[in-house]
Design a protein around this motif. Sequence first.
Motif, PDB file in Angstrom:
ATOM      1  N   GLY A  69       0.779  -1.228   0.000  1.00 26.19           N
ATOM      2  CA  GLY A  69       0.000   0.000   0.000  1.00 26.19           C
ATOM      3  C   GLY A  69       0.809   1.274   0.000  1.00 26.19           C
ATOM      4  O   GLY A  69       0.713   2.085  -0.919  1.00 26.19           O
ATOM      5  N   PRO A  70       1.671   1.508   1.014  1.00 27.10           N
ATOM      6  CA  PRO A  70       2.341   2.807   1.144  1.00 27.10           C
ATOM      7  C   PRO A  70       3.571   2.938   0.249  1.00 27.10           C
ATOM      8  O   PRO A  70       4.110   1.950  -0.262  1.00 27.10           O
ATOM      9  N   GLU A  71       4.050   4.180   0.131  1.00 27.99           N
ATOM     10  CA  GLU A  71       5.191   4.455  -0.734  1.00 27.99           C
ATOM     11  C   GLU A  71       6.528   4.068  -0.109  1.00 27.99           C
ATOM     12  O   GLU A  71       7.440   3.617  -0.814  1.00 27.99           O
ATOM     13  N   ALA A  72       6.675   4.248   1.207  1.00 30.99           N
ATOM     14  CA  ALA A  72       7.978   3.998   1.827  1.00 30.99           C
ATOM     15  C   ALA A  72       8.466   2.556   1.635  1.00 30.99           C
ATOM     16  O   ALA A  72       9.643   2.343   1.317  1.00 30.99           O
ATOM     17  N   PRO A  73       7.621   1.530   1.816  1.00 28.71           N
ATOM     18  CA  PRO A  73       8.092   0.164   1.538  1.00 28.71           C
ATOM     19  C   PRO A  73       8.495  -0.046   0.086  1.00 28.71           C
ATOM     20  O   PRO A  73       9.444  -0.796  -0.188  1.00 28.71           O
ATOM     21  N   LEU A  74       7.798   0.596  -0.842  1.00 28.65           N
ATOM     22  CA  LEU A  74       8.153   0.448  -2.259  1.00 28.65           C
ATOM     23  C   LEU A  74       9.529   1.031  -2.537  1.00 28.65           C
ATOM     24  O   LEU A  74      10.368   0.410  -3.191  1.00 28.65           O
ATOM     25  N   VAL A  75       9.780   2.242  -2.033  1.00 30.73           N
ATOM     26  CA  VAL A  75      11.080   2.886  -2.234  1.00 30.73           C
ATOM     27  C   VAL A  75      12.185   2.100  -1.531  1.00 30.73           C
ATOM     28  O   VAL A  75      13.330   2.062  -1.985  1.00 30.73           O
ATOM     29  N   ALA A  76      11.827   1.405  -0.428  1.00 27.35           N
ATOM     30  CA  ALA A  76      12.803   0.613   0.320  1.00 27.35           C
ATOM     31  C   ALA A  76      13.123  -0.719  -0.348  1.00 27.35           C
ATOM     32  O   ALA A  76      14.042  -1.419   0.090  1.00 27.35           O
ATOM     33  N   GLY A  77      12.365  -1.096  -1.386  1.00 28.37           N
ATOM     34  CA  GLY A  77      12.664  -2.329  -2.097  1.00 28.37           C
ATOM     35  C   GLY A  77      11.897  -3.547  -1.639  1.00 28.37           C
ATOM     36  O   GLY A  77      12.298  -4.687  -1.923  1.00 28.37           O
ATOM     37  N   ALA A  88       4.007 -13.339  -6.512  1.00 30.09           N
ATOM     38  CA  ALA A  88       3.463 -12.196  -7.252  1.00 30.09           C
ATOM     39  C   ALA A  88       3.247 -11.021  -6.311  1.00 30.09           C
ATOM     40  O   ALA A  88       2.731 -11.186  -5.205  1.00 30.09           O
ATOM     41  N   VAL A  89       3.645  -9.829  -6.764  1.00 30.13           N
ATOM     42  CA  VAL A  89       3.503  -8.647  -5.916  1.00 30.13           C
ATOM     43  C   VAL A  89       2.974  -7.486  -6.745  1.00 30.13           C
ATOM     44  O   VAL A  89       3.428  -7.244  -7.868  1.00 30.13           O
ATOM     45  N   PHE A  90       2.013  -6.765  -6.175  1.00 32.51           N
ATOM     46  CA  PHE A  90       1.473  -5.564  -6.812  1.00 32.51           C
ATOM     47  C   PHE A  90       2.201  -4.370  -6.217  1.00 32.51           C
ATOM     48  O   PHE A  90       1.967  -3.986  -5.070  1.00 32.51           O
ATOM     49  N   GLY A  91       3.104  -3.811  -7.007  1.00 33.37           N
ATOM     50  CA  GLY A  91       3.906  -2.673  -6.568  1.00 33.37           C
ATOM     51  C   GLY A  91       5.205  -2.658  -7.339  1.00 33.37           C
ATOM     52  O   GLY A  91       5.777  -3.712  -7.631  1.00 33.37           O
ATOM     53  N   PRO A  92       5.695  -1.485  -7.709  1.00 28.99           N
ATOM     54  CA  PRO A  92       6.900  -1.387  -8.533  1.00 28.99           C
ATOM     55  C   PRO A  92       8.173  -1.700  -7.767  1.00 28.99           C
ATOM     56  O   PRO A  92       8.209  -1.681  -6.530  1.00 28.99           O
ATOM     57  N   SER A  93       9.235  -1.960  -8.516  1.00 27.19           N
ATOM     58  CA  SER A  93      10.569  -2.135  -7.947  1.00 27.19           C
ATOM     59  C   SER A  93      11.020  -0.831  -7.296  1.00 27.19           C
ATOM     60  O   SER A  93      10.459   0.248  -7.548  1.00 27.19           O
ATOM     61  N   ALA A  94      12.057  -0.947  -6.459  1.00 24.86           N
ATOM     62  CA  ALA A  94      12.600   0.259  -5.816  1.00 24.86           C
ATOM     63  C   ALA A  94      13.066   1.265  -6.853  1.00 24.86           C
ATOM     64  O   ALA A  94      12.878   2.478  -6.690  1.00 24.86           O
ATOM     65  N   GLU A  95      13.656   0.771  -7.936  1.00 30.41           N
ATOM     66  CA  GLU A  95      14.165   1.669  -8.964  1.00 30.41           C
ATOM     67  C   GLU A  95      13.020   2.401  -9.658  1.00 30.41           C
ATOM     68  O   GLU A  95      13.079   3.618  -9.855  1.00 30.41           O
ATOM     69  N   ALA A  96      11.968   1.675 -10.023  1.00 34.80           N
ATOM     70  CA  ALA A  96      10.823   2.309 -10.682  1.00 34.80           C
ATOM     71  C   ALA A  96      10.060   3.215  -9.722  1.00 34.80           C
ATOM     72  O   ALA A  96       9.487   4.229 -10.128  1.00 34.80           O
ATOM     73  N   ALA A  97      10.052   2.862  -8.420  1.00 30.82           N
ATOM     74  CA  ALA A  97       9.350   3.667  -7.419  1.00 30.82           C
ATOM     75  C   ALA A  97      10.008   5.013  -7.192  1.00 30.82           C
ATOM     76  O   ALA A  97       9.443   5.878  -6.512  1.00 30.82           O
ATOM     77  N   GLN A  98      11.200   5.237  -7.783  1.00 29.30           N
ATOM     78  CA  GLN A  98      11.817   6.559  -7.698  1.00 29.30           C
ATOM     79  C   GLN A  98      10.966   7.618  -8.407  1.00 29.30           C
ATOM     80  O   GLN A  98      11.200   8.815  -8.220  1.00 29.30           O
ATOM     81  N   PRO A 253      11.065  -1.239 -15.882  1.00 30.19           N
ATOM     82  CA  PRO A 253       9.623  -1.201 -16.134  1.00 30.19           C
ATOM     83  C   PRO A 253       8.829  -0.996 -14.845  1.00 30.19           C
ATOM     84  O   PRO A 253       9.217  -1.491 -13.781  1.00 30.19           O
ATOM     85  N   PHE A 254       7.756  -0.246 -14.962  1.00 26.72           N
ATOM     86  CA  PHE A 254       6.917   0.091 -13.803  1.00 26.72           C
ATOM     87  C   PHE A 254       5.683  -0.806 -13.819  1.00 26.72           C
ATOM     88  O   PHE A 254       4.845  -0.707 -14.718  1.00 26.72           O
ATOM     89  N   ALA A 255       5.556  -1.667 -12.814  1.00 32.30           N
ATOM     90  CA  ALA A 255       4.376  -2.525 -12.676  1.00 32.30           C
ATOM     91  C   ALA A 255       3.750  -2.262 -11.312  1.00 32.30           C
ATOM     92  O   ALA A 255       4.419  -2.374 -10.286  1.00 32.30           O
ATOM     93  N   GLY A 256       2.481  -1.902 -11.316  1.00 33.90           N
ATOM     94  CA  GLY A 256       1.794  -1.597 -10.067  1.00 33.90           C
ATOM     95  C   GLY A 256       0.759  -0.516 -10.311  1.00 33.90           C
ATOM     96  O   GLY A 256       0.028  -0.560 -11.299  1.00 33.90           O
ATOM     97  N   LEU A 257       0.709   0.454  -9.405  1.00 34.15           N
ATOM     98  CA  LEU A 257      -0.261   1.549  -9.521  1.00 34.15           C
ATOM     99  C   LEU A 257       0.490   2.846  -9.817  1.00 34.15           C
ATOM    100  O   LEU A 257       1.267   3.333  -8.984  1.00 34.15           O
ATOM    101  N   LEU A 258       0.266   3.395 -10.989  1.00 33.80           N
ATOM    102  CA  LEU A 258       0.829   4.699 -11.340  1.00 33.80           C
ATOM    103  C   LEU A 258      -0.222   5.761 -11.064  1.00 33.80           C
ATOM    104  O   LEU A 258      -1.292   5.757 -11.670  1.00 33.80           O
TER     105      LEU A 258
END
Length: 416
Positions: A69-77, A88-98, A253-258
Amino acid sequence: MRVLLVGGGGREHALALGLVRDSAVDALIAAPGNPGIAEVAEVKAVTATDPAAVAALAVETAADLVVIGPEAPLVAGVADAVRAKGIAVFGPSAEAAQLEGSKAFAKDVMTAAGVPTARAYVCTDEESTARALDEFGAPYVVKDDGLAAGKGVVVTDDRSAALAHAAECGRVVVEEFLDGPEVSLFVVTDGEAALPLLPAQDFKRIGDGDIGPNTGGMGAYAPLPWAPPGLVDDVMRDVVHPTLAELRRRGTPFAGLLYVGLAMTAAGPRVIEFNARFGDPETQVVLALLETPLGGLLHAAATGTLAEHPPLRWRDGAAVTVVLAAQGYPAAPRTGDVITGADRPGIIHAGTVRRAGDGALLSAGGRVLCGTATGPDLTAARDAAYALLDGVELAGSQHRTDIAAAAIAGRITIPG
């Protein structure tokens, strides 16, 4: 399908309610969750920003899908660690979450992709900040380059206040001001295919009439009766697909919610910001109107099969959410106060905890609860949302009284 939902705010409570409505979801586990989420899911303790801990929990709970859900875990990888376990995970990689983690990175991507957005400068010292402010003029827009929980942006006519904010942040993006009503558009994507959800509008300022400091969001509504026809198609063509293509070109590539935050200017839609996750509180209203099963949709994005997913279905009518915030929010929210009347359908928990011993519900954050309701039209949905909050008692609480009022009155106009 067993789903692990990571997070514990209002957005995650709304996601939990959407997921349990999906008959394909056999079990929902939430970590760390909150008292509202605990009513519909099994709650587990975890540090949401610890990639190894979340990945281990996904294995332990035999999750078929992890939704971050939140942004901080996504940016943390966290998404990367879960994917490494073959889940399977819904949310982008740390690199894409930048895209959300760094405003400067997002601007670079937008420029490379030809996305319509505000002119901007990345500044790291007072001299460069002052030059950028003087070039663009008032109102001054200064954004913290990093994550700031929705409160890192200052829009002000006071040049000294803009400089002070920049000094506090260190590295900032100074932008030209974009005039016009704002729109939030969520796009579910697997990196290639992309499905837009209903546009919504949220309210960032603390006070009625959009006065006072920015917050994480004080309310939202959907759909937008004033939005021009073709808006979503235009944004998908001019913003979303070029951005996804640029990220693929970069090998991230960005996979998740933009999340696309837009200003409706006289020159057309312009991107204010990207986020890498569902927005809060817009999620509360958008998912309240989504008829398509949520678990299946997010699983398709997480497994690269979104192109095969059937078209989205939406309920008729409208949805409104109104945030109940703690005394002192956003500067210094008071916590630990007893809450009563929050046990009714439509009350979404954002910052609450149960007191050890007697189980009393206490405030535990700046944004405490949301009253979320649907209705045949915006007026009915708005009345129902405020009626929900009328039954809640929290000492010193505050909320805006004008959520969706301008849209209902037909007072929202696009410049030009």
